[in-house]
Design a protein around this motif. Structure first.
Motif, PDB file in Angstrom:
ATOM      1  N   HIS A  13      42.989  13.626  26.255  1.00  0.00           N
ATOM      2  CA  HIS A  13      42.113  12.532  26.685  1.00  0.00           C
ATOM      3  C   HIS A  13      42.075  12.477  28.216  1.00  0.00           C
ATOM      4  O   HIS A  13      41.013  12.298  28.823  1.00  0.00           O
ATOM      5  N   ALA A  14      43.239  12.669  28.853  1.00  0.00           N
ATOM      6  CA  ALA A  14      43.277  12.654  30.316  1.00  0.00           C
ATOM      7  C   ALA A  14      42.462  13.824  30.886  1.00  0.00           C
ATOM      8  O   ALA A  14      41.753  13.671  31.890  1.00  0.00           O
ATOM      9  N   LEU A  15      42.540  14.982  30.251  1.00  0.00           N
ATOM     10  CA  LEU A  15      41.753  16.137  30.707  1.00  0.00           C
ATOM     11  C   LEU A  15      40.256  15.835  30.590  1.00  0.00           C
ATOM     12  O   LEU A  15      39.492  16.066  31.532  1.00  0.00           O
ATOM     13  N   VAL A  16      39.860  15.297  29.448  1.00  0.00           N
ATOM     14  CA  VAL A  16      38.442  14.977  29.227  1.00  0.00           C
ATOM     15  C   VAL A  16      37.974  13.926  30.235  1.00  0.00           C
ATOM     16  O   VAL A  16      36.908  14.039  30.840  1.00  0.00           O
ATOM     17  N   TRP A  17      38.810  12.911  30.431  1.00  0.00           N
ATOM     18  CA  TRP A  17      38.493  11.827  31.379  1.00  0.00           C
ATOM     19  C   TRP A  17      38.242  12.392  32.782  1.00  0.00           C
ATOM     20  O   TRP A  17      37.295  12.018  33.465  1.00  0.00           O
ATOM     21  N   LYS A  18      39.100  13.322  33.198  1.00  0.00           N
ATOM     22  CA  LYS A  18      38.967  13.906  34.538  1.00  0.00           C
ATOM     23  C   LYS A  18      37.766  14.861  34.602  1.00  0.00           C
ATOM     24  O   LYS A  18      37.002  14.848  35.577  1.00  0.00           O
ATOM     25  N   LEU A  19      37.581  15.675  33.582  1.00  0.00           N
ATOM     26  CA  LEU A  19      36.469  16.630  33.570  1.00  0.00           C
ATOM     27  C   LEU A  19      35.133  15.895  33.595  1.00  0.00           C
ATOM     28  O   LEU A  19      34.167  16.355  34.212  1.00  0.00           O
ATOM     29  N   LEU A 304      38.683  19.091  38.938  1.00  0.00           N
ATOM     30  CA  LEU A 304      39.564  19.890  38.076  1.00  0.00           C
ATOM     31  C   LEU A 304      38.927  21.238  37.711  1.00  0.00           C
ATOM     32  O   LEU A 304      39.617  22.253  37.582  1.00  0.00           O
ATOM     33  N   VAL A 305      37.605  21.249  37.566  1.00  0.00           N
ATOM     34  CA  VAL A 305      36.927  22.503  37.226  1.00  0.00           C
ATOM     35  C   VAL A 305      37.089  23.515  38.370  1.00  0.00           C
ATOM     36  O   VAL A 305      37.373  24.686  38.140  1.00  0.00           O
ATOM     37  N   ASP A 306      36.941  23.033  39.621  1.00  0.00           N
ATOM     38  CA  ASP A 306      37.128  23.923  40.782  1.00  0.00           C
ATOM     39  C   ASP A 306      38.520  24.532  40.760  1.00  0.00           C
ATOM     40  O   ASP A 306      38.699  25.724  40.994  1.00  0.00           O
ATOM     41  N   LEU A 307      39.505  23.678  40.498  1.00  0.00           N
ATOM     42  CA  LEU A 307      40.895  24.135  40.509  1.00  0.00           C
ATOM     43  C   LEU A 307      41.108  25.213  39.441  1.00  0.00           C
ATOM     44  O   LEU A 307      41.694  26.269  39.705  1.00  0.00           O
ATOM     45  N   ILE A 308      40.635  24.943  38.253  1.00  0.00           N
ATOM     46  CA  ILE A 308      40.850  25.884  37.148  1.00  0.00           C
ATOM     47  C   ILE A 308      40.094  27.186  37.412  1.00  0.00           C
ATOM     48  O   ILE A 308      40.609  28.279  37.165  1.00  0.00           O
ATOM     49  N   GLU A 309      38.910  27.049  37.978  1.00  0.00           N
ATOM     50  CA  GLU A 309      38.144  28.257  38.284  1.00  0.00           C
ATOM     51  C   GLU A 309      38.852  29.114  39.326  1.00  0.00           C
ATOM     52  O   GLU A 309      38.898  30.335  39.199  1.00  0.00           O
ATOM     53  N   SER A 310      39.445  28.471  40.329  1.00  0.00           N
ATOM     54  CA  SER A 310      40.203  29.237  41.337  1.00  0.00           C
ATOM     55  C   SER A 310      41.327  30.010  40.671  1.00  0.00           C
ATOM     56  O   SER A 310      41.608  31.153  41.034  1.00  0.00           O
TER      57      SER A 310
END
Ligand code: AMP
Ligand code: GLY
Length: 416
Positions: A13-19, A304-310
């Motif tokens: 839920h926290a991941l979805v909330w942030k995304l 968070l998407v930028d971070l994961i993509e890096s």
């Protein structure tokens, strides 16, 4: 981007909330998710263990990025499955996921790479294990080798307790295959804390620090749980110590994995004991912590998407994350009886009365018509930010007090 999150707990839920806050995200699917996420994501009724159905779903929906919550999917090899089909996925290879999937692998790996951990022996049958306990000092720690959802570790104050743990694992086969092989290790003394990094190959950047509260009851009494509350940052991990953990534990671990051809990208979570001799590894997880994620992500300023993509592109070097100055407190609200057996289906009242001052992350909940009911041991994670712990605690517990169900249990001393 079209994103798929796998899992159904407070962490997801926290991941979805942030995304959902990312400009780059057009659509979020979550499999199987929970009702707390309904306003931000589309729930897909596929379980985290059902890798084949997850793969066909991701192919059909042309998912641009999959983020995996639970360890089972990772240890079962979801990452190679998706990568074979050229579907971007954030998580370690199956070979690297063994760091969570097998305690024996991890202990031997740590020894091979001279990373500090408690002295240990491995056993495959009860008699030699009993003999070893017989001649050892107590307290002593007995651990099932395989995944056991937090139920595989026995910190034994007496030899009798250790014999009982061995009997449970070897004779009663209480954890089945996961307890077929057993680690017995020295009990470390010190302060327990965890440390998470985003990793890609040999590179890693730390996430904000946090401290979990593992015991079920106030003042760290009662049985171990998956975590009853978290504060971030951790008061025990100042910058010098974080640097020491990076250089003595995290980076040697990533280098060791690479040397052994076990590619790691994802979240590496080290459970640490800060002893007089320095930090020791208690365990590794290869995923976001739960409830650590519920306390940490609300403090992250970056996308968070930028971070994961890096991380996926191997471009973590030199990246710096920005964190809110405020501290966070997350209080888990649990079912009566957790971590033992607990009832389900209790109607949760007051969810709609919590304002924007706190975030209510759903963990074990389900929908029954218009009502939200309890459906797990840990039911909700309530997070608040504040200038200091006192303020964050006041807001978080203020929100907690508005929510209730029959038999609700939570610790009152998170962050005290
Ligand atoms: P683990 O799943 O290995 O982290 O173990 C669960 C919990 O047991 C940890 O969070 C610690 O509180 C405790 N524990 C595990 N190993 C040890 C050890 N060697 N010494 C003291 N406590 C331990
Ligand atoms: N909070 C402990 C874990 O995620 O394993």
């Amino acid at each position: 981007m079209r994103i798929l999150v796998i899992g159904s707990g407070g962490r997801e839920h926290a991941l979805v909330w942030k995304l959902a806050q990312s400009q780059r995200v057009k659509k979020i699917y979550v499999a199987p998710g929970n009702p707390g996420m309904e306003s931000q994501a589309e729930l897909v009724p596929i379980q985290a263990e059902d890798l084949k159905s997850l793969l066909s779903f991701a192919k059909k929906e042309k998912i641009d990025l999959t983020i995996v919550g639970p360890e089972v999917s990772l240890c079962d090899g979801i990452v190679p499955l998706f990568e074979k089909e050229k579907l971007p996925i954030f998580g370690p290879s199956k070979e690297a996921a063994l760091l969570e999937g097998s305690k024996i692998f991890t202990k031997q790996f740590l020894m091979r790479h001279q990373i500090p951990t408690a002295a240990f022996e491995v056993f495959e049958s009860i008699e030699p294990a009993r003999k070893y306990v017989e001649k050892s000092a107590v307290p002593i720690v007995v651990k099932a080798d395989g995944l056991a959802a937090g139920k595989g570790v026995f910190v034994c104050g007496t030899k009798e307790e250790a014999f009982q743990a061995l009997d449970f694992l070897f004779v009663k086969k209480g954890l089945g295959e996961a307890g077929r092989r057993v680690v017995i290790e020295d009990c470390l003394q010190g302060i327990e804390t965890s440390f998470m990094v985003v990793a890609s190959g040999r590179e890693a950047i730390p996430l904000a620090t946090s401290k979990d509260h593992k015991r079920a009851y106030d003042r760290d009494q009662g049985p171990n749980t998956g975590g009853m509350g978290v504060i971030s940052p951790s008061p025990h991990l100042g910058l010098p110590l974080q640097e020491k953990v990076m250089s003595e534990i995290i980076l040697p671990t990533l280098a060791g994995l690479e040397k052994e051809g076990r590619f790691f990208k994802g979240i590496l979570y080290a459970g640490l004991m800060l002893t007089k001799e320095g930090p020791f590894v208690l365990e590794y997880n290869v995923r976001f912590g739960d409830p650590e994620t519920e306390a940490i992500l609300p403090r992250l300023e970056d996308d968070l998407v930028d971070l994961i993509e890096s991380a996926l592109q191997g471009k973590l070097l030199g990246k710096l994350l920005r964190w809110k100055k405020e501290v966070s407190v997350c209080v888990m609200m649990a079912s009566e009886g957790y971590p033992g057996p607990y009832p389900k289906g209790k109607v949760i009242d007051g969810l709609g009365t919590v304002g924007p001052e706190a975030i209510v992350f759903h963990a074990g909940t389900a929908r029954q018509g218009d009502q939200i009911i309890t459906a797990g041991g840990r039911v909700l994670g309530v997070t608040a930010l504040g200038r200091d712990l006192a303020e964050a605690r006041k807001i978080a517990y203020g929100a907690v007090s508005k929510i209730s169900w029959e038999g609700v249990h939570y610790r009152r001393d998170i962050g005290l």
